[in-house]
Design an enzyme around this catalytic site. Structure first.
Site, PDB file in Angstrom:
ATOM      1  N   HIS A 191     -12.103  -5.147   8.466  1.00  0.00           N
ATOM      2  CA  HIS A 191     -12.600  -4.814   7.124  1.00  0.00           C
ATOM      3  C   HIS A 191     -13.883  -4.048   7.156  1.00  0.00           C
ATOM      4  O   HIS A 191     -15.027  -4.098   6.826  1.00  0.00           O
ATOM      5  CB  HIS A 191     -13.302  -6.129   6.556  1.00  0.00           C
ATOM      6  CG  HIS A 191     -11.761  -7.011   5.833  1.00  0.00           C
ATOM      7  ND1 HIS A 191     -10.998  -7.554   6.930  1.00  0.00           N
ATOM      8  CD2 HIS A 191     -11.191  -7.341   4.699  1.00  0.00           C
ATOM      9  CE1 HIS A 191     -10.266  -8.219   6.353  1.00  0.00           C
ATOM     10  NE2 HIS A 191     -10.182  -8.094   5.010  1.00  0.00           N
TER      11      HIS A 191
ATOM     12  N   GLU B   6       0.795  -1.133  -0.037  1.00  0.00           N
ATOM     13  CA  GLU B   6       0.118  -0.049   0.136  1.00  0.00           C
ATOM     14  C   GLU B   6       0.938   1.206   0.066  1.00  0.00           C
ATOM     15  O   GLU B   6       0.362   2.206  -0.660  1.00  0.00           O
ATOM     16  CB  GLU B   6      -1.009   0.146   1.127  1.00  0.00           C
ATOM     17  CG  GLU B   6      -2.436  -0.945   0.994  1.00  0.00           C
ATOM     18  CD  GLU B   6      -1.565  -2.052   1.315  1.00  0.00           C
ATOM     19  OE1 GLU B   6      -0.708  -2.805   1.587  1.00  0.00           O
ATOM     20  OE2 GLU B   6      -2.727  -3.148   0.779  1.00  0.00           O
TER      21      GLU B   6
END
Ligand SMILES: Cc1ncc(C[n+]2csc(CCOP(=O)(O)OP(=O)(O)O)c2C)c(N)n1
Ligand SMILES: [Mg+2]
Lengths: 382, 331
Positions: free
Chosen positions: B132, B65
């Site tokens: 999540h 990322e």
């Protein structure tokens, strides 16, 4: 995959020039002069910075590249117009090779409003697209991740341009360094990474920071080739850089160059490097990149002692002028602290003032509804 | 009046269309992220993109990322318009350094901006557990230079994403995953849907109480407002912020000066959340117009839990909003 080059050192010059093949054929007398001037300019400019640091003119810290000038200069000199470079803190020579002027560096370190960062950031943190320079930020390892994006744009536009960056042996341990290397390799980006094995990372020896003996080995983890050079030998560095650049330009991807070198001073001016063993310093002092290049230039007839002295005098005079001029320039106006946060001027203008006066947006703080104030509450007897 | 042709569009399709339309109109727009090409994205937002736009503009990256955001910054410096996908917005954490230290400060430091979009699915309610489900806006709220968008409607998702791609600054674009396929609206099939950043929207007008909210909580707040109207006869105004930074203080303050009462609802935890900042701004700008204390209905200050019973307890519900609204109206 790994290519380890034989270490041939200028300081141990045998009297036979080892530089008659490969890319060095393209270096002529003028190049030799330029390389020498850049090396000397790097050292002299840093010495000048140290003087004004001691006079209290430098704002913040001062980081030097003493003993490592050859790696920066050799690499910077190997790049072409249109290529990009992202330096780390000890790569001043590469920036000078790219066309950064002593004025620019002096302004940065003295926080002048005229500086490339307009006084908003320090050291070498400037980005100058015209010169192909991507400024690093302080968090180590990050600039490779950003440089990947520059390289990606070259690839997307099918431009034969190359990116070049430097990592300290300490910085190479960060997550961003690893991510940056992994992505550059996976996307086959036109990048050259110089790993500066200068033996120290602030106050910690690289042997304590990494279980790596041969730093070229790290390239294996990313599936790219590595070459090890004597980083204090400007011609050897130039040669390796030129080959790695040619490889990247041809579309063959990233190369890691391991520069074997040494940080001759403490981390910064505040660090007296008392933790460094004397023997180590003495041994590396004998392997000074500038002195050995001077010997080489004289020995092979490129320069004489006199001509080298002339270069040094010319550099000193230029630095006298630059220092005087820059120190006469002002700091930025205080209100500039609020400019160019956003790409929209109206958003900068709307950044609220946080002290003193009552806040208000667009002058909406006007008459207060004292007549109706708290009516509901009062009527409920709350 | 010429009638506008419309088509039923989900929140997710609206996002896909915004990306497609911007990529078709401007060849400097490109995407990078994990599994967005061959696979079409974890939520299939970019399905078919690789075929249409090719591998130079739909780039599958390693699971890195920081490197994804870094590459977006570098590409933006070179005049491209990158849209980086975080597979789940929770995974923006490894890129924090690149966002707050590099992207957000680059224009200020160097004069060279980083116009890029980082988008990804946020939010709870899908039983996805602590990693999540997060709402990450407050992690970034204290960083000048960033813009943040959190649309609730399909129209805004589309219009704001297009505006974000065109914006000169780094924009974090939070797509609420609970809304992806649940929200369906009639969107015009022709003509540009474009919503400028920085403008809140009155989702439901009213004069008795202001609810300021965003994301999935817009709909819960509106349902609560409908109930209060039906059962108590009070009219609650619901303001959908749409953009979190720059915050549309003006719209909030004007509403509060009209209603005299403010309730802030968000899905992120309370401590250090946007509700605190909005409260402070309203105290500074409209204190003397207030007829009641400002109240907050937010998630509790815990990680997002997994089990349905726990997650439902964690999240603000319609009932919580109704009771806070009634308390304020009775104050
Ligand atoms: C992420 C991060 N952690 C810590 C620091 C503080 N720091 C600045 S330079 C430095 C040492 C760097 O060593 P190395 O990368 O080997 O470079 P060298 O100083 O040897 O050139 C440290 C720890 C930083 N700038 N960034
Ligand atoms: Mg080091």
């Amino acid at each position: 995959m790994q290519v380890t080059r034989e270490r041939r050192s200028l300081a141990r010059g045998s009297g036979i020039s080892p530089y008659q093949d490969g890319h060095l054929k393209t270096l002529d007398r003028r190049d030799m002069r330029s390389l020498y001037r850049l090396l000397w300019l790097t050292r002299a400019l840093e010495e000048r910075l140290e003087i004004i640091f001691k006079q209290g003119q430098v704002v913040g810290g001062l980081y030097r590249s003493l003993g490592q000038e050859a790696t920066a200069v050799g690499c910077g000199y190997a790049l072409s117009a249109g290529d990009w470079i992202a330096p780390s803190i000890r790569d001043l020579g590469a920036l000078l090779a790219r066309g950064i002027e002593p004025h620019d560096i002096l302004r940065q370190y003295t926080a002048r409003g005229t500086s490339l960062c307009a006084g908003k950031d320090n050291t070498n943190h400037f980005t100058v697209p015209e010169l192909g320079i991507l400024g690093p930020i302080s968090p180590l390892g990050t600039q490779l991740c950003v440089l990947n994006g520059v390289a990606l744009s070259f690839r997307t536009r099918r431009e034969p341009r190359v990116c070049f960056t430097f990592q300290g042996d300490g910085a190479s341990r960060t997550g961003t360094s690893h991510e940056g290397l992994a992505m550059a390799a996976a996307l086959n980006l036109p990048i050259v990474v110089v790993l500066q094995h200068n033996r120290w990372s602030f106050g910690t020896p690289s042997t304590a920071e990494a279980a790596v003996e041969n730093w070229a080995d790290v390239a294996g983890a990313y599936g790219v080739p590595a070459v090890t050079v004597d980083g204090n030998d400007v011609l050897q560095v130039y040669d390796a850089a030129a080959q790695a650049i040619a490889r990247a330009r041809a579309g063959d991807g990233m190369t890691i160059i391991v520069s074997e070198t040494y940080r001759m001073l403490g981390h910064a001016q505040h660090d007296a490097q008392r933790y460094v063993p004397d023997e180590e310093l003495i041994a590396w002092r004998d392997h000074d990149p500038i002195r050995s290049f001077e010997t080489y230039l004289v020995e092979f007839g490129f320069e004489s002692e006199t001509s080298l002295a002339e270069v040094r005098a010319e550099v000193a005079a230029a630095l006298d002028v630059a220092t005087d001029e820059v120190l006469a320039e002002p700091y930025p106006a205080p209100g500039e602290a609020r400019s160019r946060v956003y790409g929209n001027a109206e958003l900068d203008a709307a950044i609220p003032w946080t002290r003193g006066e009552v806040p208000g947006y667009e002058g909406l703080v006007t008459a207060r509804p004292s007549a109706t104030r708290g009516t509901t509450r009062q009527s409920q007897g709350a | 009046m010429a009638s506008v042709e419309t088509r039923e569009t989900t929140y997710l399709t609206a996002i896909r269309e915004a990306l497609q339309e911007e990529m078709r109109a401007d060849e400097t727009v490109f995407m990078l992220g994990e599994d967005i090409g061959v696979y079409g994205g974890a939520f299939k937002v970019t399905e078919g993109f690789l075929e249409e736009f090719g591998p130079d503009r739909v780039i599958d990256t390693p699971i890195s990322e920081a490197a994804i955001v870094g590459a977006a910054i570098g590409a933006a410096h070179m005049g491209l318009k990158p849209v980086a996908e975080m597979q789940f917005i929770d995974f923006i954490a490894p890129a924090f350094d690149m966002i707050v230290n590099f992207a957000a400060k680059s224009r200020y430091r160097t004069g060279i901006g980083a116009g890029l979009v980082i988008r990804g699915p946020c939010g709870a309610g899908a039983r996805s557990g602590p990693f999540h489900s997060q709402s990450v806006e407050s992690y970034f709220a204290n960083v000048p230079g960033l813009k943040m968008v959190a649309p609730a409607r399909a129209y805004d998702a589309k219009g704001l994403l297009r505006a974000s791609i065109r914006d000169p600054d780094p924009v974090l674009f939070f797509e609420h995953k609970f809304l992806y396929r649940r929200i369906k609206e009639e969107l015009p099939t022709e003509g540009e849907v474009l919503v400028p950043l920085g403008e809140a929207r009155t989702h439901r007008p009213g004069n008795d109480l202001t609810i300021v909210t965003y994301g999935a909580m817009v709909f819960k707040s509106a349902d609560a407002a409908d109930r209060v109207a039906a059962e108590d006869g009070s009219e609650v105004e619901v303001i959908d912020l749409r953009t979190l930074r720059p915050l549309d203080t003006k719209t909030i303050v004007e509403s509060v000066r009209r209603t005299g009462r403010l309730l802030i609802v968000h899905e992120a935890p309370r401590f250090g959340g946007f509700a605190g900042e909005i409260t402070a701004q309203v105290c500074e700008e409209a204190f003397e117009w207030l007829d009641a204390p400002i109240r907050r209905v937010t998630a509790i200050d815990t990680p997002v839990p997994y089990a349905p019973t726990l997650e439902d307890y964690y999240l603000p519900g319609e009932e919580d909003i109704v009771s806070a609204a009634r308390w304020l109206l009775a104050y």
